[in-house]
Design a protein around this motif. Sequence first.
Motif, mmCIF file in Angstrom:
data_model
loop_
_atom_site.group_PDB
_atom_site.id
_atom_site.type_symbol
_atom_site.label_atom_id
_atom_site.label_comp_id
_atom_site.label_asym_id
_atom_site.label_seq_id
_atom_site.Cartn_x
_atom_site.Cartn_y
_atom_site.Cartn_z
ATOM 1 N N UNK B 350 13.040 6.495 17.292
ATOM 2 C CA UNK B 350 12.342 6.919 16.088
ATOM 3 C C UNK B 350 11.164 6.019 15.722
ATOM 4 N N UNK B 351 11.049 4.853 16.353
ATOM 5 C CA UNK B 351 9.908 3.975 16.074
ATOM 6 C C UNK B 351 8.811 4.275 17.100
ATOM 7 N N UNK B 352 7.666 4.742 16.595
ATOM 8 C CA UNK B 352 6.594 5.166 17.506
ATOM 9 C C UNK B 352 5.257 4.550 17.100
ATOM 10 N N UNK B 353 5.170 3.239 17.066
ATOM 11 C CA UNK B 353 3.928 2.617 16.571
ATOM 12 C C UNK B 353 2.718 3.079 17.379
ATOM 13 N N UNK B 354 1.612 3.279 16.683
ATOM 14 C CA UNK B 354 0.410 3.744 17.401
ATOM 15 C C UNK B 354 -0.282 2.614 18.139
ATOM 16 N N UNK B 355 0.170 1.387 17.933
ATOM 17 C CA UNK B 355 -0.486 0.250 18.577
ATOM 18 C C UNK B 355 -0.424 -0.937 17.640
ATOM 19 N N UNK B 356 -1.527 -1.647 17.586
ATOM 20 C CA UNK B 356 -1.557 -2.890 16.818
ATOM 21 C C UNK B 356 -2.933 -3.018 16.190
ATOM 22 N N UNK B 357 -3.012 -3.445 14.933
ATOM 23 C CA UNK B 357 -4.291 -3.568 14.235
ATOM 24 C C UNK B 357 -4.966 -4.906 14.503
ATOM 25 N N UNK B 358 -4.160 -5.923 14.775
ATOM 26 C CA UNK B 358 -4.700 -7.276 14.892
ATOM 27 C C UNK B 358 -3.710 -8.145 15.650
ATOM 28 N N UNK B 359 -4.182 -9.242 16.198
ATOM 29 C CA UNK B 359 -3.269 -10.220 16.769
ATOM 30 C C UNK B 359 -2.423 -10.790 15.627
ATOM 31 N N UNK B 360 -1.208 -11.191 15.948
ATOM 32 C CA UNK B 360 -0.318 -11.863 14.995
ATOM 33 C C UNK B 360 0.149 -10.939 13.867
ATOM 34 N N UNK B 361 0.326 -11.485 12.653
ATOM 35 C CA UNK B 361 1.076 -10.755 11.631
ATOM 36 C C UNK B 361 0.256 -10.389 10.403
ATOM 37 N N UNK B 362 -1.061 -10.490 10.465
ATOM 38 C CA UNK B 362 -1.852 -10.168 9.280
ATOM 39 C C UNK B 362 -2.166 -11.417 8.462
ATOM 40 N N UNK B 363 -2.539 -11.175 7.206
ATOM 41 C CA UNK B 363 -3.112 -12.243 6.373
ATOM 42 C C UNK B 363 -2.047 -12.997 5.566
ATOM 43 N N UNK B 364 -1.233 -13.778 6.260
ATOM 44 C CA UNK B 364 -0.150 -14.502 5.587
ATOM 45 C C UNK B 364 -0.636 -15.274 4.362
ATOM 46 N N UNK B 365 -1.773 -15.931 4.479
ATOM 47 C CA UNK B 365 -2.285 -16.724 3.363
ATOM 48 C C UNK B 365 -2.517 -15.872 2.124
ATOM 49 N N UNK B 366 -2.906 -14.626 2.342
ATOM 50 C CA UNK B 366 -3.127 -13.705 1.229
ATOM 51 C C UNK B 366 -1.794 -13.162 0.707
ATOM 52 N N UNK B 367 -0.832 -12.985 1.625
ATOM 53 C CA UNK B 367 0.492 -12.496 1.190
ATOM 54 C C UNK B 367 1.101 -13.468 0.178
ATOM 55 N N UNK B 368 1.015 -14.753 0.487
ATOM 56 C CA UNK B 368 1.631 -15.741 -0.398
ATOM 57 C C UNK B 368 0.983 -15.684 -1.779
ATOM 58 N N UNK B 369 -0.340 -15.618 -1.780
ATOM 59 C CA UNK B 369 -1.062 -15.581 -3.060
ATOM 60 C C UNK B 369 -0.693 -14.326 -3.846
ATOM 61 N N UNK B 370 -0.652 -13.195 -3.173
ATOM 62 C CA UNK B 370 -0.365 -11.932 -3.871
ATOM 63 C C UNK B 370 1.056 -11.931 -4.422
ATOM 64 N N UNK B 371 2.001 -12.437 -3.639
ATOM 65 C CA UNK B 371 3.382 -12.454 -4.137
ATOM 66 C C UNK B 371 3.508 -13.400 -5.321
ATOM 67 N N UNK B 372 2.801 -14.513 -5.263
ATOM 68 C CA UNK B 372 2.803 -15.462 -6.369
ATOM 69 C C UNK B 372 2.264 -14.786 -7.640
ATOM 70 N N UNK B 373 1.227 -14.002 -7.471
ATOM 71 C CA UNK B 373 0.659 -13.243 -8.595
ATOM 72 C C UNK B 373 1.674 -12.247 -9.142
ATOM 73 N N UNK B 374 2.307 -11.510 -8.246
ATOM 74 C CA UNK B 374 3.261 -10.475 -8.676
ATOM 75 C C UNK B 374 4.455 -11.092 -9.383
#
Lengths: 448, 528
Positions: B350-374
């Motif tokens: 059931x998992x059919x990813x179309x591929x990959x948008x970027x190397x690695x896992x995305x913008x971790x530095x932004x994730x931390x900031x956004x979660x801190x905000x939330x």
Amino acid sequence: MRYLPLSNQDRADMLTRIGVDSIDDLFADIPQKARLNGLMDLPRRASEMQVERQLSAMASKNVSASSVPFFVGAGAYKHHVPSTVDHLIQRSEFLTSYTPYQPEITQGTLQYLFEFQTQVARLTAMDVANASMYDGSTGTAEAVLMAHRVTKKKKAVLSGGLHPQYREVVEGLSELSSHDVVSMPADPMGTEDILAQIDDETSCVVVQSPSFYGQLIDLKPIAEKAHAHKALLIAVFTEVVSLGLMEPAGTQGADIVVGEGQSIGNGLNFGGPYVGLFATRQKYVRQMPGRLCGETTDADGKRGFVLTLSTREQHIRRDKATSNICTNSGLCSLAFTIHLSLLGSKGLKQMATICHANAVNLKKGLSGVAGVEVLNNAYFNEFTVKLPKSADAVVEALAARGILAGVPVSRLIPGQADLENLLVVACTEVNTQEDRDAFVAALKEVLA
Amino acid sequence: MSMNSQGRPSAPNENAVSYTPKTFTGNRALDMEEPLIFEFGHFDTTGVDFDMPEAFETELGGFEREDALELPGLAEPEAMRHYVRLSRNNYAIDSGLYPLGSCTMKHNPRLNEKMARLPGFGDIHPLQPLSTVPGAIELIDQLAHWLMTMTGTSAVAMSPKAGAHGELCGMMAIKAAHTAAGRDPKIVLVPESAHGTNPATAALLGYKVVNIDARDDDGTVDLDALKRTIAEHEGNVAAIMLTNPNTCGLFERDIVEIAAAIHKADAYFYCDGANFNAIVGKARPGDLGVDAMHINLHKTFSTPHGGGGPGSGPVILSDRLAPFAPLPFIRKDGENGPVLVEAEAQLTDGEKPFGRMTAFHGQMGMYVRALSYMMSHGSDGLKQASEDAVLNANYVRVGLQDLMSLPFGERPCMHEVLFDDSFLKDTGVTTLDFAKAMIDEGYHPMTMYFPLVVHGAMLIEPTESESRASLDLFVATLRDLVMSAKDGQTDRFSGAPYFSPRRRLDETKAARKPILTWEKPAPAQAAE
């Protein structure tokens, strides 16, 4: 709520001034049945101290690169960044500004972008560079699309030395945008015959040097063959520090040079945000993706800088744009520029020399471990070793001993027996002799 | 010998006159002229100290750099001064109201910066063993949970690096879903009011962009016109890309019916989430029939805009699109907790990813900031923030609507208010002039000439970060500017800005013969 300046009295007065009875009157266009009543099922507001406590608890579960002997690379590198860099990029005027749409009051951003573009062009020995891409991998995909526009052909040939995740980004976008890709098999030693793949249908050849496996690749014959078939050579790098010591792709005939700039100025951040570097020949500048900063003068005749050639871009050209990119990596490019301004060519060469010296030293040490073979004969700060057993198991065993040893190739290309025992190992200036000795000693134990 | 105790004058000269001297340096007190690093730096020095290794035999295989790399290396005080001086030529949220419509220039809490720099987040490698980064996976999983709860969806692709990248991700998922269903529709519907990134994204994937008309009276999508357009291209519509609230600052009131019409045509509803700040806690896109929507963490969730990035653009996905989410993603694995899936070999049914948008896992530095905000805001604070953003925009609207022109009449707006330039008719002042005069008053101009559906558009988004006093001064300033324009004081506009570090810049000249890098000036010819 500490971030909201309005008092309840303000809110009431403002509603009166607006002429509505309640705040919900301003949301009247939202269909009644789709409106949320009450609060979302999420925790309530938290003080600074509470947030700090919770996030610090999460962070403390991770092993940070600075706390252990660290040899993990494969597209992201642990370097020492001078304290000045992080201080300067946190200046409010840089941090909390946006894309310089109003150049009269954003000359600070525009001038550093001009410096950034010049630095990148010189590093890569190309004519022009843009004001950054998201990262090396997305920049590579954009480079391939650009080559298709320039050559009006649609087949890309990807070297087996290209970072596997970069390859996946190019393949995914190519498939869904109806372009063709020929991907060569994994090539740890740099011995593939990519020349045989280049024909008149070829739009571009994508080659990484140093390769994902660390091998240095001679780009000149590839450029020659590509040009003979009216194809472009896209040269990729993931370790920009290598350019302090290595012959740049620009002097080897590359048409587009694209890579990851994280190593200079930017931390590891678990993979992002990073900064994509993108440079090309003057003649292709109008097919380039991304923002470009250019020099001009103002109404008083003073020199100033503006975003330019924006007729390539989405906000003007919409569906005819060269790319859909809007926000890029502004602050990361600032960190890059400041760090490189401190280094200069002299410091960059010194830093690169130390990285290489440390890698040569570690290679000697690892070569002396029974059953371990280093696969690369020409490399910069990274190489691939063949272990007598599964690299993944060895990395886990070394992690348990407090050493982060590198990246098993199988992490990125799982399920391929011939790659199962390969480990990509990187050195930078942060590794000490003690770190390297500890790595070699622990590896002996693990393999014994 | 005696001391001279006459002191110094402690008040301005009585006969001091006001005049602007030409200074020797070109500086004007705190306003400094600053050369490029290439014009004052030394090319044979470095501002970083290294301990060089003992002599060793290199293994570079003959690939040593031979061309002279010429980059200046500044001493630390030189670098500090240079970049501090440059910074002072920038306008920023921290220094003033930044009403750039659709960009959500809200306050950037510094707690978030501190959290992102914790070594456990900022100093971890994307490919170090997963056993050494459980806290990173936990953080991404937590953020995903907040995003899905806020939007009423059950899947989110985290890795896109910015809004436009998120659009691309969402549209790739849509294309992959059509392909998996054996369909190959060629058309994407985009309203005129859309951000330029929407048609650019659709075109990137080879889609033909077909415009949908806006209603004349309010700029929203005309449902009947949409249905006609769908019928005209029956079976060939892949998706609609719609911003909601739209770029006129209005909520698309027929959105549920729009979604139904799109779904009936076997097409998908892509929502541009740039304006999510207006409705967090008030409505959930999942309940509105949205199939995919990117969320600009750098807008709604306060991660710094950084002079043009980095951004972050996670994309929420409906159940129909969830299977196509790109690698990497987090799989909920019962008792084992969240598992990071990053390669095809790890996929299950059931998992059919179309591929990959970027190397690695995305913008971790932004994730931390956004979660801190939330976490800081919580469910109550997030709702309050959206309400305040909408309240502030409407407060600006009523403060200006009698003098400036609302293209769609006096009706409530969402978090941004759109004016057109008809109030400037016959004044000789254009939207651009008006915006540049705002600079002299100490304001960053609003978004101008966008959206394209009204003439000389001015799109003002004050955000919830502004106090009432700040809004009052802003409104009073704009009122004064409008009165001046109507009063025929055109000099205040046509030459503006007068007081900024640079006056109006010649963009035509810049584009005609682009100078994109610094070149060493040719040596002056020796005099004969």
